[in-house]
Design an enzyme around this catalytic site. Structure first.
Site, PDB file in Angstrom:
ATOM      1  N   ASN A   1     -15.304  14.497 -13.110  1.00 15.40           N
ATOM      2  CA  ASN A   1     -14.350  14.509 -14.214  1.00 15.40           C
ATOM      3  C   ASN A   1     -12.905  14.369 -13.723  1.00 15.40           C
ATOM      4  O   ASN A   1     -12.110  13.625 -14.298  1.00 15.40           O
ATOM      5  CB  ASN A   1     -14.520  15.826 -14.997  1.00 15.40           C
ATOM      6  N   THR A   2     -12.598  15.053 -12.635  1.00 13.21           N
ATOM      7  CA  THR A   2     -11.232  15.028 -12.093  1.00 13.21           C
ATOM      8  C   THR A   2     -10.890  13.649 -11.539  1.00 13.21           C
ATOM      9  O   THR A   2      -9.795  13.127 -11.768  1.00 13.21           O
ATOM     10  CB  THR A   2     -11.113  16.106 -10.992  1.00 13.21           C
TER      11      THR A   2
ATOM     12  N   GLY B   1       0.674  -2.711   8.868  1.00 14.18           N
ATOM     13  CA  GLY B   1       1.869  -1.885   8.686  1.00 14.18           C
ATOM     14  C   GLY B   1       2.959  -2.246   9.665  1.00 14.18           C
ATOM     15  O   GLY B   1       3.748  -3.171   9.454  1.00 14.18           O
ATOM     16  N   ARG B   2       2.958  -1.520  10.790  1.00 13.40           N
ATOM     17  CA  ARG B   2       4.071  -1.623  11.741  1.00 13.40           C
ATOM     18  C   ARG B   2       4.398  -3.022  12.265  1.00 13.40           C
ATOM     19  O   ARG B   2       5.583  -3.305  12.475  1.00 13.40           O
ATOM     20  CB  ARG B   2       3.848  -0.610  12.875  1.00 13.40           C
TER      21      ARG B   2
ATOM     22  N   HIS C   1     -11.182  12.283  -4.024  1.00 13.99           N
ATOM     23  CA  HIS C   1     -12.458  12.904  -3.656  1.00 13.99           C
ATOM     24  C   HIS C   1     -12.502  14.270  -4.322  1.00 13.99           C
ATOM     25  O   HIS C   1     -11.894  15.227  -3.848  1.00 13.99           O
ATOM     26  CB  HIS C   1     -12.533  13.047  -2.124  1.00 13.99           C
ATOM     27  N   ASP C   2     -13.198  14.371  -5.457  1.00  9.59           N
ATOM     28  CA  ASP C   2     -13.236  15.634  -6.202  1.00  9.59           C
ATOM     29  C   ASP C   2     -14.425  15.554  -7.156  1.00  9.59           C
ATOM     30  O   ASP C   2     -15.219  14.610  -7.063  1.00  9.59           O
ATOM     31  CB  ASP C   2     -11.893  15.829  -6.947  1.00  9.59           C
ATOM     32  N   ILE C   3     -14.535  16.493  -8.084  1.00 10.88           N
ATOM     33  CA  ILE C   3     -15.645  16.425  -9.025  1.00 10.88           C
ATOM     34  C   ILE C   3     -15.453  15.199  -9.933  1.00 10.88           C
ATOM     35  O   ILE C   3     -14.326  14.706 -10.100  1.00 10.88           O
ATOM     36  CB  ILE C   3     -15.784  17.726  -9.854  1.00 10.88           C
TER      37      ILE C   3
ATOM     38  N   LYS D   1       0.843  -1.194   0.000  1.00  6.47           N
ATOM     39  CA  LYS D   1       0.000   0.000   0.000  1.00  6.47           C
ATOM     40  C   LYS D   1       0.879   1.245   0.000  1.00  6.47           C
ATOM     41  O   LYS D   1       1.637   1.491   0.929  1.00  6.47           O
ATOM     42  CB  LYS D   1      -0.924   0.002   1.219  1.00  6.47           C
TER      43      LYS D   1
ATOM     44  N   THR E   1     -12.746   6.072  10.052  1.00  9.17           N
ATOM     45  CA  THR E   1     -12.900   5.540  11.416  1.00  9.17           C
ATOM     46  C   THR E   1     -12.477   6.569  12.467  1.00  9.17           C
ATOM     47  O   THR E   1     -12.741   6.380  13.648  1.00  9.17           O
ATOM     48  CB  THR E   1     -12.087   4.246  11.606  1.00  9.17           C
TER      49      THR E   1
ATOM     50  N   LYS F   1      -7.121   7.986  -1.813  1.00  7.76           N
ATOM     51  CA  LYS F   1      -8.494   8.407  -1.450  1.00  7.76           C
ATOM     52  C   LYS F   1      -8.992   9.601  -2.263  1.00  7.76           C
ATOM     53  O   LYS F   1      -9.260  10.675  -1.721  1.00  7.76           O
ATOM     54  CB  LYS F   1      -8.565   8.729   0.044  1.00  7.76           C
TER      55      LYS F   1
ATOM     56  N   ASP G   1      -3.191   4.186  -2.285  1.00 11.72           N
ATOM     57  CA  ASP G   1      -4.128   4.659  -1.254  1.00 11.72           C
ATOM     58  C   ASP G   1      -4.086   6.183  -1.206  1.00 11.72           C
ATOM     59  O   ASP G   1      -3.457   6.768  -0.337  1.00 11.72           O
ATOM     60  CB  ASP G   1      -3.714   4.035   0.088  1.00 11.72           C
TER      61      ASP G   1
HETATM   62  O1  C5P Z   1       0.992   0.350  11.095  1.00 11.93           O
HETATM   63  P1  C5P Z   1      -0.466  -0.004  11.039  1.00 11.93           P
HETATM   64  O2  C5P Z   1      -0.730  -1.469  10.908  1.00 11.93           O
HETATM   65  O3  C5P Z   1      -1.249   0.632  12.172  1.00 11.93           O
HETATM   66  O4  C5P Z   1      -0.951   0.673   9.686  1.00 11.93           O
HETATM   67  C1  C5P Z   1      -2.302   0.706   9.332  1.00 11.93           C
HETATM   68  C2  C5P Z   1      -2.504   1.362   8.005  1.00 11.93           C
HETATM   69  O5  C5P Z   1      -3.897   1.380   7.755  1.00 11.93           O
HETATM   70  C3  C5P Z   1      -2.035   2.814   7.923  1.00 11.93           C
HETATM   71  O6  C5P Z   1      -1.583   3.052   6.583  1.00 11.93           O
HETATM   72  C4  C5P Z   1      -3.267   3.599   8.220  1.00 11.93           C
HETATM   73  O7  C5P Z   1      -3.289   4.856   7.589  1.00 11.93           O
HETATM   74  C5  C5P Z   1      -4.348   2.700   7.603  1.00 11.93           C
HETATM   75  N1  C5P Z   1      -5.666   2.895   8.192  1.00 11.93           N
HETATM   76  C6  C5P Z   1      -5.932   2.652   9.529  1.00 11.93           C
HETATM   77  N2  C5P Z   1      -7.180   2.825  10.036  1.00 11.93           N
HETATM   78  C7  C5P Z   1      -8.162   3.230   9.234  1.00 11.93           C
HETATM   79  C8  C5P Z   1      -7.929   3.465   7.891  1.00 11.93           C
HETATM   80  C9  C5P Z   1      -6.655   3.279   7.393  1.00 11.93           C
HETATM   81  O8  C5P Z   1      -5.045   2.276  10.268  1.00 11.93           O
HETATM   82  N3  C5P Z   1      -9.355   3.342   9.731  1.00 11.93           N
END
Ligand code: C5P
Length: 239
Positions: free
Chosen positions: A69-70, A217-218, A65-67, A34, A125, A63, A61
């Site tokens: 056409n864009t 992620g982490r 969000h615009d008109i 991602k 969220t 996201k 990723d």
């Molecule tokens: O490091 P970690 O596992 O917390 O990363 C989670 C990823 O998911 C990040 O890129 C974060 O922006 C994304 N994300 C999230 N919670 C959300 C939407 C997206 O943690 N509600």
């Protein structure tokens, strides 16, 4: 689908070198990489191709969000980049989502390329019930009702799935059906730190709840050995 194909690694790093070190290490041992606002805005679109050159599939990723056409034009561009998945905000509305779905299909057909999976973000969220009522003036509804309604609208427009909290999976699955893709973040294996995530779900539980893909992620990027961390997560999913 194999367990590894369900893992989306959040490459939340500033620099291309760091991202590519992870892509070199993990290759196609995970489903998707991602690339979000942080890495994309630092490394540029070339990072998508660089990861794909290493055998990785990319989830852009950004996201949109615009008109209409864009957003449709941006969708064509990321389709040309060859990404496998990207997202938009459902709050952009029906016309935006419909135009986007049509544009992406047309662009992929023109290039004889696979059509990327399009995902909608419904209510972030980080938005709470009071934000919804007092600032967005959406009253008399629970967040989950709004999330499910927007997921349904996205589906009607030809969007392939949503990104949502594990708590929302069951309701979205019931409303949108088995084919609708559900991607969920906030995943923490039992052995890893929670970091700043508050409502966490283990990979096994996310699967049981009905998620198709999970963003992690982490627990992987900050592990002493990311490859070993991935293997442990796969084992947990298979158990
Ligand atoms: O490091 P970690 O596992 O917390 O990363 C989670 C990823 O998911 C990040 O890129 C974060 O922006 C994304 N994300 C999230 N919670 C959300 C939407 C997206 O943690 N509600």
């Amino acid at each position: 689908m194999q367990a590894k194909d369900r893992i989306i690694l959040a490459l939340d790093v500033d620099h291309e070198e760091e991202a590519l070190r992870l892509a070199d290490k993990l290759g196609d041992n995970i489903g998707f990489y991602k690339v979000g606002m942080q890495l994309f805005n630092s490394a540029g679109p070339g990072i998508v191709r660089a990861i794909q050159d290493r055998g990785g599939k990319v989830f852009v990723d950004l996201k949109f969000h615009d008109i209409p056409n864009t957003v449709a034009a941006a969708g064509r561009v990321v389709t040309r980049l060859g990404c496998s998945m990207f997202n938009i905000h459902a709050a952009g509305g029906r016309e935006m989502m419909k135009n986007l779905a049509a544009a992406v299909q047309e662009e992929a057909d023109k290039l004889h390329q696979p059509v990327p999976i399009t995902l909608a973000v419904t209510v972030l969220t980080s938005i709470g019930q009071s934000d919804l009522e007092n600032d967005m003036l959406i009253r008399g509804l629970q967040i989950e009702d709004v999330v499910v309604k927007w997921a349904l609208v996205a589906k009607e427009c030809g969007i392939n799935g949503v990104v949502c909290s594990p708590r929302e999976i069951a309701a979205i699955r019931a409303a949108c059906g088995a084919e609708f893709k559900i991607v969920t973040p906030g995943i923490r294996p039992a052995w890893s730190e929670t970091n700043d995530q508050k409502r966490i779900t283990t990979p096994g539980d996310a699967l049981k709840l009905g998620a198709d893909y999970m963003v992690i992620g982490r627990p992987i990027t900050q592990a002493s050995d990311p490859f070993v961390a991935v293997q442990k997560i796969i084992e947990e999913m298979e158990a």
